[in-house]
Design a protein around this motif. Structure first.
Motif, mmCIF file in Angstrom:
data_model
loop_
_atom_site.group_PDB
_atom_site.id
_atom_site.type_symbol
_atom_site.label_atom_id
_atom_site.label_comp_id
_atom_site.label_asym_id
_atom_site.label_seq_id
_atom_site.Cartn_x
_atom_site.Cartn_y
_atom_site.Cartn_z
ATOM 1 N N LYS A 1 6.085 8.933 -4.841
ATOM 2 C CA LYS A 1 5.963 8.445 -4.090
ATOM 3 C C LYS A 1 7.237 8.124 -4.099
ATOM 4 C CE LYS A 1 4.345 4.482 -6.372
ATOM 5 N NZ LYS A 1 3.030 5.352 -7.229
ATOM 6 N N LYS B 1 -8.792 9.089 -5.530
ATOM 7 C CA LYS B 1 -8.542 10.266 -5.874
ATOM 8 C C LYS B 1 -9.525 10.997 -7.305
ATOM 9 C CE LYS B 1 -4.264 7.825 -7.678
ATOM 10 N NZ LYS B 1 -3.141 8.221 -8.673
ATOM 11 N N MET B 2 -10.502 9.299 -7.645
ATOM 12 C CA MET B 2 -12.262 9.877 -7.946
ATOM 13 C C MET B 2 -12.354 10.461 -7.317
ATOM 14 S SD MET B 2 -12.873 6.549 -10.973
ATOM 15 C CE MET B 2 -12.217 5.601 -10.078
ATOM 16 N N GLY C 1 1.237 -0.779 0.142
ATOM 17 C CA GLY C 1 0.336 -0.100 0.579
ATOM 18 C C GLY C 1 0.801 1.432 -0.106
ATOM 19 N N SER D 1 -6.776 13.621 -11.854
ATOM 20 C CA SER D 1 -6.775 11.925 -10.967
ATOM 21 C C SER D 1 -5.218 10.856 -11.528
ATOM 22 C CB SER D 1 -7.426 11.492 -10.768
ATOM 23 O OG SER D 1 -8.439 11.371 -11.344
ATOM 24 N N ASN E 1 -2.144 18.213 2.796
ATOM 25 C CA ASN E 1 -1.377 19.671 3.191
ATOM 26 C C ASN E 1 -1.709 19.876 4.827
ATOM 27 O OD1 ASN E 1 0.386 19.229 1.049
ATOM 28 N ND2 ASN E 1 -0.716 21.461 -0.019
ATOM 29 N N GLN F 1 -2.572 11.349 -12.996
ATOM 30 C CA GLN F 1 -0.814 11.288 -13.692
ATOM 31 C C GLN F 1 0.230 10.302 -12.258
ATOM 32 O OE1 GLN F 1 -0.810 15.143 -12.441
ATOM 33 N NE2 GLN F 1 -0.293 16.038 -13.803
ATOM 34 N N GLU G 1 5.200 3.100 1.221
ATOM 35 C CA GLU G 1 5.868 4.550 0.063
ATOM 36 C C GLU G 1 4.850 5.737 0.534
ATOM 37 O OE1 GLU G 1 6.714 2.391 -3.871
ATOM 38 O OE2 GLU G 1 4.858 1.929 -3.697
ATOM 39 N N VAL G 2 5.554 6.810 1.028
ATOM 40 C CA VAL G 2 4.416 7.941 0.575
ATOM 41 C C VAL G 2 4.113 8.547 -0.392
ATOM 42 C CG1 VAL G 2 3.971 9.817 3.062
ATOM 43 C CG2 VAL G 2 6.142 8.123 2.819
ATOM 44 N N GLN G 3 3.008 9.399 -0.163
ATOM 45 C CA GLN G 3 3.531 10.409 -1.118
ATOM 46 C C GLN G 3 2.526 11.518 -0.342
ATOM 47 O OE1 GLN G 3 1.243 8.303 -4.187
ATOM 48 N NE2 GLN G 3 0.189 10.157 -5.317
ATOM 49 N N PHE G 4 2.866 13.148 -0.873
ATOM 50 C CA PHE G 4 2.200 13.660 -0.883
ATOM 51 C C PHE G 4 1.523 14.903 -2.192
ATOM 52 C CE2 PHE G 4 4.701 14.529 3.777
ATOM 53 C CZ PHE G 4 5.524 13.928 3.336
ATOM 54 N N ASP G 5 0.851 15.913 -1.498
ATOM 55 C CA ASP G 5 0.025 16.164 -2.264
ATOM 56 C C ASP G 5 0.548 17.291 -3.473
ATOM 57 O OD1 ASP G 5 -3.308 17.779 -1.736
ATOM 58 O OD2 ASP G 5 -2.851 16.965 -3.303
ATOM 59 N N ASP G 6 1.594 18.125 -3.012
ATOM 60 C CA ASP G 6 2.256 18.570 -3.833
ATOM 61 C C ASP G 6 3.941 18.883 -3.486
ATOM 62 O OD1 ASP G 6 1.752 21.858 -1.723
ATOM 63 O OD2 ASP G 6 2.924 19.760 -1.410
ATOM 64 N N HIS H 1 -14.796 9.067 -16.187
ATOM 65 C CA HIS H 1 -15.376 10.470 -15.955
ATOM 66 C C HIS H 1 -14.224 10.713 -15.108
ATOM 67 C CE1 HIS H 1 -16.286 6.681 -13.415
ATOM 68 N NE2 HIS H 1 -16.635 8.143 -11.941
ATOM 69 N N CYS H 2 -12.984 10.457 -15.038
ATOM 70 C CA CYS H 2 -11.790 10.553 -14.310
ATOM 71 C C CYS H 2 -11.541 11.673 -14.907
ATOM 72 C CB CYS H 2 -10.595 9.748 -13.735
ATOM 73 S SG CYS H 2 -12.031 7.451 -13.887
ATOM 74 N N GLN I 1 1.498 5.101 1.060
ATOM 75 C CA GLN I 1 0.475 6.511 2.749
ATOM 76 C C GLN I 1 0.207 7.685 1.384
ATOM 77 O OE1 GLN I 1 2.848 7.095 5.592
ATOM 78 N NE2 GLN I 1 2.984 5.183 6.411
ATOM 79 N N PHE I 2 -0.736 8.526 1.454
ATOM 80 C CA PHE I 2 -0.979 9.710 0.917
ATOM 81 C C PHE I 2 -0.577 10.787 2.403
ATOM 82 C CE2 PHE I 2 -1.728 13.142 -1.816
ATOM 83 C CZ PHE I 2 -2.939 13.581 -1.451
ATOM 84 N N VAL I 3 -0.413 11.902 2.030
ATOM 85 C CA VAL I 3 0.233 13.438 3.210
ATOM 86 C C VAL I 3 -0.968 14.170 2.662
ATOM 87 C CG1 VAL I 3 1.249 14.289 4.820
ATOM 88 C CG2 VAL I 3 1.984 11.868 4.167
#
Lengths: 166, 170
Positions: free
Chosen positions: B116, A41-42, A18, B45, A24, B47, B124-129, B40-41, A20-22
């Protein structure tokens, strides 16, 4: 090591799985697999997506209140290591899972019971009322079979009586 | 068309695909790949996030005065910078009274990346920006505050000051 819950489907996330999404605002969303991640995401609401635990618990499909859930509450305070405690916990975990699973199955079968009874009532009603819908050939065969059945029974009884007499 | 080609030849490398679809995408190292049937996405989203490279716009999350920085060089990696790496950037947008002004060439440490990053426990970590914190060439912070969440990968990279000032460590 900590077993987390997927934010979308509420399944356990084991180590190495899996993403993890952080966000802001520092809120962490954990996903068990890309299916849940993509649904997030949708911008889908898990309470409206049928296969998630959130939906099922909201709509009463799965049991919500049970004492076995209390064992899994998140405890942030670390426990002092005690070998006996650890051993007992490890032994108890499969037992608790089994009990919870059994209770869940019972909940589901109880939920489906009134539906089954309704179906049987409907079927017997259909047999009574709509037997004329079947083709005449089939019905006559059935009645003939019933008649022959009755005949055979009588013959058997007579032979039995004869045997008894002798 | 690119999606159709991709489905037919899965072993072809991404750069080759990029060059084939150059006319469509307009960049060799494209960071946006549309799905075969987006339905419809949004395209957004779907990317696939890649490295921080030249011309990447990053948000500045300290109080040094800059607001947006465009990366002109990544100081690590041939493909680009990732979470925790340092970059050289040009300030594109700045607050009127700040320590840096528009057009300055600055160093920055990437504190949030949309790509990621794998951790040692397998997650795995990912941020928004994409966000950076401005630093001088010795590695000392220019600003005095850091906003938003920050990953603990910075500890390994010895950016302890950033961690100390951070609001939230992930």
């Amino acid at each position: 090591m900590r077993l987390e819950k997927c934010w979308f489907c509420s399944s356990t996330i084991y180590p190495g799985h899996g993403i993890q999404f952080v966000r802001n605002d520092a809120k962490i969303f954990r996903f068990c697999r890309s299916k849940c991640h993509k649904n997030f995401k949708m911008k889908r609401n898990p309470r409206k997506v049928k296969w998630t635990k959130a939906y099922r618990q909201l709509h009463g499909k799965d049991m919500t209140k049970d004492t076995t859930f209390e064992f899994e509450r998140k405890r942030n305070r670390p426990e002092r290591y005690d070998r006996n405690l650890t051993e007992q916990t490890l032994k108890a975990i499969p037992l608790i899972t089994k009990i919870r699973h059994d209770r869940l199955e019972k909940h589901i079968s109880n939920r489906q019971k009134p539906g089954k009874r309704k179906e049987m009532e409907k079927d017997s009603k259909e047999l009574d009322q709509d037997i004329g819908m079947l083709p005449k050939k089939l019905i006559s065969n059935e009645l003939a079979a019933e008649k022959t059945k009755v005949k055979v029974k009588v013959v058997q009884q007579q032979t039995e009586d004869n045997a008894m007499e002798e | 068309m690119a999606a159709f080609l991709r489905s037919k030849c899965p072993s072809v490398g991404r750069t080759l695909m990029g060059s084939l679809g150059n006319s469509l995408f307009g960049a060799a190292n494209s960071s946006v790949e549309a799905v075969a049937r987006p339905s419809h996405c949004d395209a957004i989203s779907q990317q696939i996030r890649t490295f921080i490279q030249m011309r990447t716009n990053l948000k500045v999350v300290d109080n040094s005065g800059a607001k947006r920085v465009m990366c002109i060089q990544s100081l690590r990696g041939k493909k680009g910078a990732r979470l925790g790496d340092t970059i050289i950037g040009s300030v594109k947008e700045a607050q009127p009274r700040g320590k840096v002004k528009k057009g300055d060439v600055v160093y920055g440490v990437v504190v949030r990346a949309a790509m990621k990053k794998g951790r040692s426990d397998g997650s795995e970590v990912q941020f928004d920006d994409n966000a950076i914190v401005l630093v001088n060439n010795k590695g000392e912070l220019i600003g005095t505050r850091v906003f938003g969440p920050v990953p603990h990968e910075l500890r390994k990279k010895k950016h302890l000051k950033i961690l100390a000032l951070a609001e939230h460590i992930v």
